[in-house]
Write an enzyme that holds these catalytic residues in place. Structure first.
Site, mmCIF file in Angstrom:
data_model
loop_
_atom_site.group_PDB
_atom_site.id
_atom_site.type_symbol
_atom_site.label_atom_id
_atom_site.label_comp_id
_atom_site.label_asym_id
_atom_site.label_seq_id
_atom_site.Cartn_x
_atom_site.Cartn_y
_atom_site.Cartn_z
ATOM 1 N N LYS A 1 -17.092 -0.611 6.983
ATOM 2 C CA LYS A 1 -17.602 -1.601 6.034
ATOM 3 C C LYS A 1 -19.130 -1.561 5.939
ATOM 4 C CE LYS A 1 -16.907 -6.442 4.818
ATOM 5 N NZ LYS A 1 -16.188 -7.677 5.147
ATOM 6 N N GLU B 1 0.815 -1.220 0.000
ATOM 7 C CA GLU B 1 0.000 0.000 0.000
ATOM 8 C C GLU B 1 0.847 1.268 0.000
ATOM 9 O OE1 GLU B 1 -0.476 -2.608 1.941
ATOM 10 O OE2 GLU B 1 -2.584 -3.241 1.830
ATOM 11 N N PHE C 1 -10.728 -7.078 14.762
ATOM 12 C CA PHE C 1 -9.710 -7.556 13.829
ATOM 13 C C PHE C 1 -9.426 -6.480 12.782
ATOM 14 C CE2 PHE C 1 -8.627 -9.809 9.829
ATOM 15 C CZ PHE C 1 -7.382 -10.270 10.234
ATOM 16 N N GLN C 2 -8.161 -6.172 12.626
ATOM 17 C CA GLN C 2 -7.707 -5.155 11.672
ATOM 18 C C GLN C 2 -8.306 -3.775 11.922
ATOM 19 O OE1 GLN C 2 -7.961 -6.876 7.671
ATOM 20 N NE2 GLN C 2 -5.887 -7.659 7.959
ATOM 21 N N MET D 1 24.486 8.190 0.791
ATOM 22 C CA MET D 1 24.452 9.496 1.441
ATOM 23 C C MET D 1 24.776 9.379 2.929
ATOM 24 S SD MET D 1 24.245 12.631 0.979
ATOM 25 C CE MET D 1 23.326 13.335 -0.392
HETATM 26 C C1 LIG Z 1 12.686 5.545 4.251
HETATM 27 C C2 LIG Z 1 14.007 6.158 4.568
HETATM 28 N N1 LIG Z 1 14.852 5.546 5.427
HETATM 29 C C3 LIG Z 1 16.052 6.084 5.692
HETATM 30 C C4 LIG Z 1 16.439 7.258 5.119
HETATM 31 C C5 LIG Z 1 17.790 7.885 5.448
HETATM 32 N N2 LIG Z 1 18.621 7.943 4.254
HETATM 33 C C6 LIG Z 1 18.766 9.054 3.510
HETATM 34 S S1 LIG Z 1 19.734 8.853 2.180
HETATM 35 C C7 LIG Z 1 20.034 7.245 2.594
HETATM 36 C C8 LIG Z 1 20.932 6.389 1.754
HETATM 37 C C9 LIG Z 1 20.335 6.062 0.446
HETATM 38 O O1 LIG Z 1 21.088 5.032 -0.134
HETATM 39 P P1 LIG Z 1 20.838 4.575 -1.624
HETATM 40 O O2 LIG Z 1 19.382 4.379 -1.857
HETATM 41 O O3 LIG Z 1 21.699 3.438 -1.935
HETATM 42 O O4 LIG Z 1 21.237 5.867 -2.462
HETATM 43 P P2 LIG Z 1 22.648 6.611 -2.570
HETATM 44 O O5 LIG Z 1 22.726 7.623 -1.457
HETATM 45 O O6 LIG Z 1 23.735 5.570 -2.457
HETATM 46 O O7 LIG Z 1 22.606 7.264 -3.903
HETATM 47 C C10 LIG Z 1 19.366 6.901 3.773
HETATM 48 C C11 LIG Z 1 19.458 5.587 4.426
HETATM 49 C C12 LIG Z 1 15.510 7.869 4.248
HETATM 50 N N3 LIG Z 1 15.760 9.036 3.661
HETATM 51 N N4 LIG Z 1 14.332 7.280 3.972
#
Ligand SMILES: Cc1ncc(C[n+]2csc(CCOP(=O)(O)OP(=O)(O)O)c2C)c(N)n1
Length: 561
Positions: A164, A52, A114-115, A468
């Site tokens: 529902k 979802e 439930f749910q 990042m």
């Molecule tokens: C849902 C979520 N969890 C954690 C983060 C924290 N976060 C920001 S950038 C990043 C790394 C992203 O890694 P990747 O998708 O491999 O992309 P890259 O930075 O290597 O281009 C994380 C973990 C986030 N922004 N969103």
């Protein structure tokens, strides 16, 4: 004339009346009456997602690309809670989304049925409005009102929770059922404020325009261009303002903030006037607000009065949608030029500070992508380093062709978001660009693309890290790479298992052939790029620092203890 319809049939009728042609959803117990009614309305296309969260992101992508509300549907409990991240994403980026959730029957509410989950309570801070429909007689008006609220004024997500038994109840339905029309918020900018703004624009020595998402949301492209060209004021585009102004325009400067170009941030720090158009001056743009643009007066063009003065003080606020206010402002602003100031900024420019060791650079990939799609492409990016490269290095010429999760920074947005974008733009190439981390958050949606024949093209910038976060660890945590190396499956084989064509690109020579092949196959396609593992995004303003303190190159290697 009235007809006897179930609540569920009424819901479908309202969707039709609202002009909905596609929705994204997933069935379950509490929403079954709605799904029972749906086949009676064959023009309402339903896209079955695999999670979802993806339904909410796809609805968001559809909304951002089409300008019309996107619709997502889920059952109660886990179905509804899976929407949460998508709704928060849409809320932060002002995307009009209508979420419909099933709820347990009214006589079970509050009994831990439930749910059962209190999705109204859960989504209160992440929706513009939400409502539990207690009375079938009000169902049509609540749903109609949801569309009106989602789209009017500053757009945002609205959730309608329908028990529902309300879906099953029969009522005499009278046709057209628009909800209470929400008066479009017209907040005409006051004439005195317009005069003051025009005066500031006429007399500033170092003025800048900072354009944000409001330009795209209001479709104020022409008006923005007119203001820039009449005054010669250089234009900065924020992450969500990108593609609100053509990159190749001689007045375009680039992106500000944490990963903005050094000359852009320096120009901000030297500016004596900032004309902020449809942006909220968030912390990724301003850095330390106390030290942001210390010499500048700020004219803030903004639809949402609560944004004015929230992050930075405004000298003059011009309230209203950017398009209308820019038009009003243009009537008051005379021609001028800013040649001396532009020459000064040109003196601040350096050659790009990006530094890649590998030959397969993001810049090279994006250039080939632009060439192979002949500039017709819409890019939906995920979150991380690649998002910054995609924002800074791709030449966006056409309006609203850069779509990303800016405010919430939601990894996993790109792949399902691109599904919605592609359905809104069936004649244009749509590329989802993700990192290897974000791709793995919603890669199951390849199944949706295949089942529904939605030809999204996917690129993965695979660096083997949550890049990042690894970069922050390198810069600010003594290179302690805690939980950032990330293993990936063989994406080409994975794609194949889903029935998606896939290619792996290991060096720059292979880029063009792979992108071309992905464009040629009729269905979805995936290209994995093995990029340099420890490449960094430069420049970078450390969190909490001012825009004057960029890191421009690799930090010195650690000296062994
Ligand atoms: C849902 C979520 N969890 C954690 C983060 C924290 N976060 C920001 S950038 C990043 C790394 C992203 O890694 P990747 O998708 O491999 O992309 P890259 O930075 O290597 O281009 C994380 C973990 C986030 N922004 N969103």
């Amino acid at each position: 004339m009235t007809e006897l319809l179930t609540g569920a049939q009424v819901m479908c009728r309202v969707l039709l009346e609202e002009g909905v042609d596609v929705m994204f959803g997933y069935p379950g117990g509490a929403i079954m009456p709605f799904y029972h009614a749906l086949p009676e309305f064959p023009t309402l296309r339903h896209v079955l997602v695999r999670h979802e969260q993806a339904a909410a992101h796809a609805a968001d992508g559809y909304a951002r690309a089409s300008g019309r509300p996107g619709v997502c549907v889920a059952t109660s409990g886990p179905g509804a809670t899976n929407l949460v991240t998508g709704l928060a994403t849409a809320m932060m980026d002002s995307a009009p989304v209508v979420a419909i959730t099933g709820q347990v029957p009214r006589n079970m509410i509050g009994r831990d049925a439930f749910q059962e989950t209190d999705i109204i309570g859960i989504t209160q801070p992440i929706t513009k409005h939400n409502v539990l429909v207690q009375d079938v007689e009000l169902l049509a008006s609540h749903l109609g009102e949801a569309f009106a609220i989602a789209r009017e004024g500053r757009p945002g997500p609205v959730l309608v929770d329908v028990p529902k038994d309300v879906q099953n109840q029969k009522i005499e339905y009278e046709g057209r059922s628009r909800g209470v029309p929400v008066p479009a918020k017209r907040l005409p900018a006051a004439p005195a404020d317009l005069r003051e703004a025009a005066e500031l624009i006429a007399t500033a020595q170092r003025p800048l325009i900072m354009a944000g998402h409001g330009v795209v949301l209001a479709g104020a492209y022409e008006e923005l261009r007119c203001l820039a060209e009449r005054t010669g004021i250089p234009v900065i585009t924020t992450l969500l303002g990108i593609s609100g102004f053509p990159e190749s325009h001689p007045l375009h400067l680039g992106m500000p903030g944490m990963h903005g170009e050094v000359h852009v941030n320096r120009a901000i720090q030297q500016a004596d006037l900032i004309v902020g158009v449809g942006l909220r001056f968030d912390d990724r743009v301003t850095g330390n607000t106390a030290a942001f643009a210390p010499r500048a007066k700020i004219i803030h063009l903004e639809l949402d009065p609560s944004e004015v003065g929230k992050n930075v003080p405004a000298t003059v606020a011009l309230l209203g949608d950017c398009r209308t206010v820019l038009r009003e402002l243009l009537r008051a602003v005379g021609p001028r030029d800013c040649r001396a100031w532009r020459a000064e900024i040109a003196g601040l420019m350096k050659s790009r500070t990006e530094q890649y060791r590998g030959d397969l650079s993001p810049e090279g990939i994006l250039q080939v992508l632009d060439e192979e799609t002949e500039g017709r492409c819409t890019i939906v990016s995920d979150v991380g380093q690649h998002q910054m490269w995609v924002a800074k290095l791709y030449p966006y010429e056409r309006p609203n062709t850069h779509i990303t999760s800016g405010g919430l920074g939601t990894m996993g947005f790109a792949v399902p978001g691109a599904i919605g974008v592609r359905l809104a733009r069936p004649d244009e190439p749509v590329w989802a660009i993700s990192g290897d981390g974000g791709f793995q958050m919603n890669m199951q949606e390849m199944a949706t693309m295949v089942q529904e024949q939605i030809p999204v093209k996917m690129a993965i910038f695979n660096n083997g890290y949550l890049g990042m976060v690894r970069q922050w660890q390198q810069f600010f945590h003594g290179r302690r790479y805690s939980a950032t190396p990330i293993w990936s499956p063989d994406y080409v084989k994975l794609a194949e298992a889903y029935g998606v064509a896939g290619w792996r690109v290991e060096n720059a020579d292979q880029t063009r052939a792979a992108i071309r092949a992905a464009m040629v196959v009729p269905g979805p396609a995936l290209v994995e790029f093995l990029i340099e593992q420890e490449a960094n995004v430069f420049p970078m303003i450390p969190p909490g620092a001012s825009l004057s303190e960029p890191i421009e190159g690799e930090p010195a290697p650690l000296v062994p203890a």
